[in-house]
Design a protein around this motif. Structure first.
Motif, mmCIF file in Angstrom:
data_model
loop_
_atom_site.group_PDB
_atom_site.id
_atom_site.type_symbol
_atom_site.label_atom_id
_atom_site.label_comp_id
_atom_site.label_asym_id
_atom_site.label_seq_id
_atom_site.Cartn_x
_atom_site.Cartn_y
_atom_site.Cartn_z
ATOM 1 N N THR A 249 0.865 -1.175 0.000
ATOM 2 C CA THR A 249 0.000 0.000 0.000
ATOM 3 C C THR A 249 0.900 1.222 0.000
ATOM 4 O O THR A 249 1.759 1.341 0.869
ATOM 5 C CB THR A 249 -0.879 0.037 1.268
ATOM 6 N N ASN B 61 -0.199 -6.066 -7.237
ATOM 7 C CA ASN B 61 0.069 -6.124 -5.796
ATOM 8 C C ASN B 61 0.156 -4.747 -5.146
ATOM 9 O O ASN B 61 0.444 -4.644 -3.954
ATOM 10 C CB ASN B 61 1.391 -6.858 -5.520
ATOM 11 N N ARG C 139 -2.781 5.079 -2.461
ATOM 12 C CA ARG C 139 -3.772 5.934 -1.799
ATOM 13 C C ARG C 139 -3.218 7.346 -1.761
ATOM 14 O O ARG C 139 -2.347 7.643 -0.942
ATOM 15 C CB ARG C 139 -4.027 5.452 -0.379
ATOM 16 N N THR D 153 -9.175 4.906 7.685
ATOM 17 C CA THR D 153 -9.144 3.466 7.438
ATOM 18 C C THR D 153 -7.869 2.909 8.063
ATOM 19 O O THR D 153 -6.974 3.664 8.450
ATOM 20 C CB THR D 153 -9.210 3.174 5.925
ATOM 21 N N GLU D 154 -7.801 1.595 8.158
ATOM 22 C CA GLU D 154 -6.610 0.967 8.727
ATOM 23 C C GLU D 154 -6.030 -0.022 7.737
ATOM 24 O O GLU D 154 -6.764 -0.705 7.021
ATOM 25 C CB GLU D 154 -6.966 0.228 10.024
ATOM 26 N N VAL D 155 -4.706 -0.077 7.702
ATOM 27 C CA VAL D 155 -4.021 -1.053 6.852
ATOM 28 C C VAL D 155 -3.063 -1.842 7.731
ATOM 29 O O VAL D 155 -2.347 -1.258 8.545
ATOM 30 C CB VAL D 155 -3.234 -0.346 5.716
#
Lengths: 717, 441
Positions: A162, A208, A212, A238-240
């Protein structure tokens, strides 16, 4: 040794040990020690007889093996027997090769070292690795060239990535750059298109990678293998979850206030190098005041005696920016004249060839010196006065435009109004530890990714001053570290420098006084506090240095295979003769530097006093004050702590180990005072791995000083 | 490092990464890749790892011994079963394509097998003293030797160019463990790897080729790498700086920058490290001989960024002096016998003559692969450095094989090259789909 342990002792005759000491007598010593199940000797255990050890382990169900032979620095895998604890007793380098053969003192030394090794086995249990955290994913913060390269590299290696970028689009500072200088000017001197869009596209289209944009990291909790990043964007929070983090937030130009003397901010045609990139992107270079095409331009390196604020941030980049921008002017106006004023042209490596290329361009004048003033002249020109250090006189030129070559400050630097912050929810604070100019770095020399926040690796311009090509390499490299730490976390193994170590600190909470000292002293921020203010370990952040163990005033912290009890048992295994002619000195030696240096005395057949007993420790920071005071109270005549340099140019691999020892020594001195013993019986001796030739005198000097104090009156009590 | 037997493969093939060169870049690339779970074959042409950094007295800017970092790396190698080290070995040929390369390794006989315990019994009766290449010939060793105290692997080897072999064979009899084998033969090992990291490093530029600097003409003209060995505690003078001609302590030294570098007749590029290396050597000289003076002749002092603070500190020492200008000549005063440096002082606008005890030439870095290139699809630039692998390739360069760089850059570079190599492997043999816990936005 505790009765339930079953140990085998293997004594080697080889490499001169048999000539130096009575190996059979040592075998008898071993046999008379509790817990020793089997004792063997060999002419060379590292050869065929290593199999004897393996078969004994099997047949006799041994859980520990003492190999009394060469240094633990050799034959590591020959004497590796899976999960069985192996204790190496160094009879070769530190006895046979460094002490006179067959003398009583040498024999006593060998016997003590053997007893210490056997004692150590009693305090080692097989560690249970921490394997709960295994997220094969990476969060990359910053979508400039370093971050994008890191993302694509980790994604290609099979990891979910991410990328978090605070701006609305990816590209970072590179988006503002018109052209890059050639990376191989010996092949091609043309300016290069950075092909940013391709790099962005490669990342965005990768299955993959999730990008953001307009998103920031508001909090980061967890440990390698399992971090949780709280992200915030216009669309919400949000959480990653990710196994590791790459920090690639880049740099920004040094604040303009540092360049007021050059007229920046007051004279409209004095601009910064990044503003010059904007002008160049628009085609012809037109000056801000009246939009006229600039035909005489001064580019000022700002590396003179009054540019101290700029210098740490110019690196090798600023000189190349100046040269490249001289070419911009030339490309915009072939008849233009460019005056480049500089003190030292920082163009190492191939950059030198570009410097030479620019020197040859018609209309480019290189002036070695520094600027004394920039003024608004008549008819719209700016007057630049420079002290030419070659001609040793002032020169003046009138120009249309002045470009200031401004250093790039890492976005982490505390001097910025809003430094980038990962908001680590760590007891030791939200920010990453920084080096003195604000870069996210701790040891840029041997181990450029040795970070004090395990699992978080910096890349690109936030890591060090570097250009786009180097930033991309840095990004790929940080991605490897990010991938590596996840793989290691999955099996509970430590990362650098004690790679593969499984055991991590355990806390005997019933005795913990909740003083919090371990949480403060951990160089890696591995410890947090629970509601009762007791320490909680994040095992994958831990680097296994043992500094917490050294810090604890009530000794409740221990590793399964390394503890205050173990060191204490080893110290107690040394026989302290009541005979005043036989002093004993304990030497606690840093395993990575002091211990190898002692070995190298042996390899060079240099001798040191035989009444010293060397006990290796993971780091001097892992030495608990009680270890030292116990040794003195038991009757050791002196204790030397042999370790690395501390301070600004520290050499401790755990950053603060040797530094922290200073505070521990205060406690030791207090105890010595209470016992009415001389402070000089305990000393910290700074040493390095290159000191083999200095150590004989250093150690003999310390021993002589102790001898002058006379025997320790505590002996025999 | 794999166990006692350094040929763990028994001729078998395997996937993994081939790292060519066992200096700081090669060691770093090998370890970083192996610690991420990849098999690595590390090939080093000399008998021991460590390369040029093992020969340095100290690193700039911390003035710390390189052996400290090497010790950590050697420890990592000892603990790691995924790095297979081949010393006295060279890569002869690499054929194939990214993901599937076949490499032919030529291993020269060491004449000492893995039974060697490094006890040293062989060396004592050896009758041949040979110039020690580790000390650039400033000392000698027996022809069967350990190399140096930090040798890794800690095994002896024989210099075939000076050994008397069967005419002597005293070492064979002296070795208690049957480790000396004078009839050991060269062998070829085939490896199958997915990607390659070239980390073959550098060699000092031949200072003798710069006629006006009189290297080889006067014994008191030495190169920076030679001074580095003198400054090293394990070097020929045990860390003392002595004049080679008469062994007296050096009271004044001239550091001649850009001896070969930035010179179209020699090396066109800048060798990157020499300014910092000379400032480091100057401060070590003053540490050993506090009365001495060090005089640096330079064109530009290249001490960028992080190094600026170090340079400022060294230059502030009253016994460190500088002259901006190129050295034209090194002469000998016919009366005193002392060397005289003749330089064009750019600031004073005059020629300057400075008598000194020792002249240190900052001879530059030349890529090792100017000779002995393996047969492989590797692109070189006109200066002999390995051009960076284009996307889609499987052979990557790291450290001074790629460009003249300092140690800090070389280690970083090596880590990057290792990652690029791993990507090639993973694309040929992908990992299972990643575990993802990314919530859907």
């Amino acid at each position: 040794m505790s009765a339930e342990k079953r140990a085998g002792v293997y004594l080697c005759h080889g490499c001169g040990i048999g000539d130096s000491v009575d190996v059979d007598a040592l075998a008898a010593t071993a046999r008379s020690t509790g817990g020793v199940t089997v004792t063997r000797t060999s002419r060379a255990f590292c050869l065929e007889d290593a199999e004897l050890i393996a078969s004994d382990i099997e047949a006799q169900a041994l859980d520990a093996v003492v190999v009394a032979a060469c240094s633990p620095r050799v034959n590591r895998q020959v004497f590796g027997f899976g999960a069985v604890k192996v204790e190496r007793v160094n009879l070769r380098e530190q006895v046979a090769w460094s002490h006179p053969p067959r003398e009583e003192a040498t024999e006593e030394l060998a016997a003590d070292l053997l007893r210490m090794g056997i004692a150590a086995c009693g305090y080692a249990s097989a560690p249970t690795p921490h394997t709960q955290a295994h997220q094969r994913s990476v969060v990359v913060v910053g979508a400039g060239p370093a971050g994008l390269e890191a993302a694509v590299a980790a994604a290609d290696a099979g990891y979910a990535v991410t990328v978090v970028e605070r701006e609305p689009e990816a590209g970072g500072f590179l988006r503002r750059i018109h052209r890059c200088w050639p990376s191989r000017p010996n092949v091609d001197t043309s300016l290069e298109n950075p092909h940013l869009d391709e790099l962005v596209e490669r990342a965005v289209s990768h299955p993959n990678v999730t990008l953001r944009t307009s998103t920031t990291v508001e909090a980061l909790v967890g440990e390698p293998g399992h971090f949780v990043a709280s992200l915030q964007s216009a669309s919400g929070a949000t959480e990653v979850v990710a196994g590791s983090v790459v920090l690639a937030t880049g740099s920004e130009p040094l604040a303009s206030e540092h360049f007021a003397a050059y007229g920046l901010g007051t004279l409209p045609d004095v601009i910064t190098s990044s503003e010059m990139e904007e002008l160049a992107r628009q085609g012809e270079i037109r000056r801000p005041s009246d939009g006229r095409v600039a035909s005489r331009v001064a580019i000022l390196a700002c590396d003179g005696p009054s540019d101290d604020a700029n210098l740490p941030y110019t690196g090798t980049v600023a000189s190349m920016v100046a040269l490249k921008q001289a070419v911009y002017v030339h490309d915009s106006q072939p008849d233009a004249e460019v005056f480049l004023v500089y003190e030292d042209m920082q163009t190492p490596g191939f950059d030198e060839l570009y410097y030479r290329f620019v020197q040859r361009q018609r209309g480019v004048y290189l002036v070695r010196g520094h600027v004394s003033s920039v003024d608004q002249g008549e008819d719209g020109h700016l007057g630049v006065v420079a002290r030419d250090s070659v001609l040793a006189r002032d020169v003046r030129f009138d120009v249309d435009l002045v470009v200031l070559d401004i250093g790039m400050v890492p976005t982490s630097a505390p001097s910025l109004s809003e430094p980038v912050n990962l908001h680590l929810k760590y007891l030791q604070g939200e920010a990453m530890p920084l080096e003195r100019s604000g870069f996210v770095d701790s040891n840029f020399l041997c181990f450029p990714f040795e970070t004090r926040r395990t699992g978080i690796y910096a890349a690109g311009a936030v890591h060090r001053s570097q250009d786009v090509a180097a930033s991309r390499r840095d990004g790929a490299a940080a991605a490897l570290k990010a991938v590596q730490v996840v793989e290691k976390a999955s099996t509970g193994e430590a990362v650098h420098p004690r790679v593969g170590e499984l055991g991590y600190p355990q806390f005997f909470m019933q005795k913990c006084t909740a003083c919090g000292r371990c949480t403060q002293e951990c160089p890696f921020g591995a410890l947090e506090l629970d509601e009762a203010r007791h320490p909680v370990i994040n095992p994958n952040r831990c680097r296994r240095c043992g500094i917490c163990m050294g810090a604890c005033p009530v000794q409740v912290i221990s590793f399964p295979d390394y503890s205050v009890e173990m060191v204490s048992a080893m110290q107690k295994a040394v026989e302290l003769p009541e005979d005043d002619s036989k002093p004993r000195v304990l030497v606690l030696a840093c395993e990575n530097d002091a211990y190898p240096a002692i070995d190298m005395m042996g390899i060079n057949r240099l001798q040191y006093p035989a009444h010293l007993r060397v006990l290796p420790v993971r780091c001097l920071g892992s030495v608990n004050a009680i270890t030292v005071t116990d040794a003195i109270q038991r009757g050791f005549d002196g204790v030397a702590l042999l370790g690395c340099r501390s301070g600004e140019d520290y050499q401790c691999h755990f950053i603060q180990g040797s530094e922290l020892l200073g505070t521990r020594m205060d406690n030791v001195r207090e105890t010595l005072g209470r016992l009415a013993l001389e402070e000089d019986r305990v000393q910290v001796l700074e040493t390095s791995i290159a000191d083999a030739r200095r150590l004989p005198d250093l150690l003999a000097g310390f021993a002589a000083g102790v001898a002058e104090l006379g025997p320790n009156p505590m002996k025999g009590f | 490092m794999s166990g006692r037997d350094a040929d763990p493969l028994g001729g078998a093939v395997s996937d993994g990464i081939l790292v060519v060169g066992g200096g700081i870049a090669g060691i770093t690339a090998a370890l970083e890749a192996a610690e991420a779970g990849v098999q690595v074959y590390l090939v080093e042409k000399s008998a021991h790892l460590g390369g040029r950094v093992a020969q340095l007295a100290r690193y700039f800017p911390k003035l710390c011994p390189p052996t400290c970092g090497l010790e950590i790396n050697y420890r990592r190698l000892r603990e790691n079963r995924d790095v297979h080290v081949f010393t006295t070995a060279e890569v002869e040929e690499i054929r194939g394509e990214p993901g599937h390369y076949e490499a032919t390794i030529r291993r020269h006989p060491r004449y000492v097998n893995d039974r060697c315990t490094a006890c040293g019994a062989c060396s004592a009766p050896c009758p041949v003293e040979r110039p020690n290449p580790f000390d650039y010939g400033m000392s000698t060793t027996k022809t069967i030797s350990l190399g140096h105290e930090m040798a890794f692997p800690m095994k002896y080897s024989i210099d075939a160019s000076t050994c008397l072999f069967d005419d002597c064979a005293k070492c064979v009899d002296a070795c208690p463990y049957g480790a000396v084998d004078l009839h050991m033969e060269e062998e070829r090992i085939q490896l199958e790897v997915g990607a390659v990291v070239v980390a073959t490093g550098w060699q000092p530029y031949d200072a003798g080729a710069i006629a006006n600097l009189a290297f080889g003409h006067y014994p008191d003209v030495v190169t920076n790498v030679m001074l580095e060995r003198m400054l090293a505690e394990n070097g020929p003078t045990a860390g003392q700086v002595l004049r080679p001609s008469d062994g007296t302590p050096v009271r004044s030294a001239a550091f001649v920058q850009c001896a070969g570098s930035r010179d179209r007749l020699h090396l066109g590029y800048c060798s990157s490290i020499c300014c910092l290396a000379s400032l480091k050597e100057a401060s070590l000289l003053l540490e050993r001989n506090p009365e001495a003076t060090a005089h640096v002749f330079f064109i530009d002092l290249r001490t960028p960024g992080t190094y600026e603070a170090f340079a400022t500190k060294v230059l502030a020492h009253p016994n460190v002096r500088t002259t901006k200008g190129k050295v034209a000549d090194i002469l000998q005063d016919p009366d005193s016998g002392q060397l005289v440096v003749v330089a064009d002082d750019m600031v004073a606008g005059a020629m300057r003559r400075l008598p000194v005890d020792l002249v240190v030439l900052a001879s530059g870095m030349e890529p090792s692969l100017t000779q002995g290139r393996p047969a492989a699809e590797v692109a070189y630039d006109p200066d002999g450095f390995v051009a960076e692998g284009a996307d889609g390739g499987g052979i990557f360069a790291a450290g001074c094989a790629r460009a003249p760089v300092d140690v800090a850059t070389a280690t970083l570079d090596a880590t990057a090259a290792a990652m690029r190599a791993i990507r090639v492997l993973r694309q040929a043999t992908p990992l299972p789909a990643p575990t993802v816990t990314v919530p859907v936005p």
